[in-house]
Every structure is written in structure tokens, then in C-alpha cells.
Design a protein around this motif. Structure first.
Motif: not given
Length: 50
Positions: A12-21, A23-32
Motif C-alpha cells: 500500500k502507498p504510505i508516506q516513507p517516514c510512516h513506512e520506515d517507522f 518497518r522498524n517496529l516490525q509491524i506489517p499491518t496497520n489499522l487507524v
């Protein structure tokens, strides 16, 4: 305002800073999901699949 589901942050297209954040926390799926009251945004419900 509509909630957002990122079933796979790699697809999914997301902001690079959010994707890096995430990925660093090893979170592949996100719900907001926004929590709305008559005056506007009250808060956010956030869930992560780790």
C-alpha cells in the motif's frame, strides 16, 4: 474522515517516514480509525498486527 487499513505496508502507498517507522517496529499491518464526536475528532483507534 474515514479509517485506513494497511493490510501490508509493502503493498500500500504510505508516506516513507510512516513506512520506515512501522518497518522498524516490525509491524506489517496497520489499522487507524478516527473517533468522532459532534465537535470533530476526539481521538484515534489504532491497532497493529505484529
Amino acid at each position: 474522515m474515514v479509517g485506513r487499513v494497511k493490510a501490508d505496508i509493502e503493498l500500500k502507498p504510505i508516506q516513507p517516514c510512516h513506512e520506515d517507522f512501522l518497518r522498524n517496529l516490525q509491524i506489517p499491518t496497520n489499522l487507524v480509525v478516527p473517533i468522532l464526536i459532534f465537535r470533530g475528532l476526539w481521538g484515534l483507534f489504532v491497532a497493529h498486527h505484529c
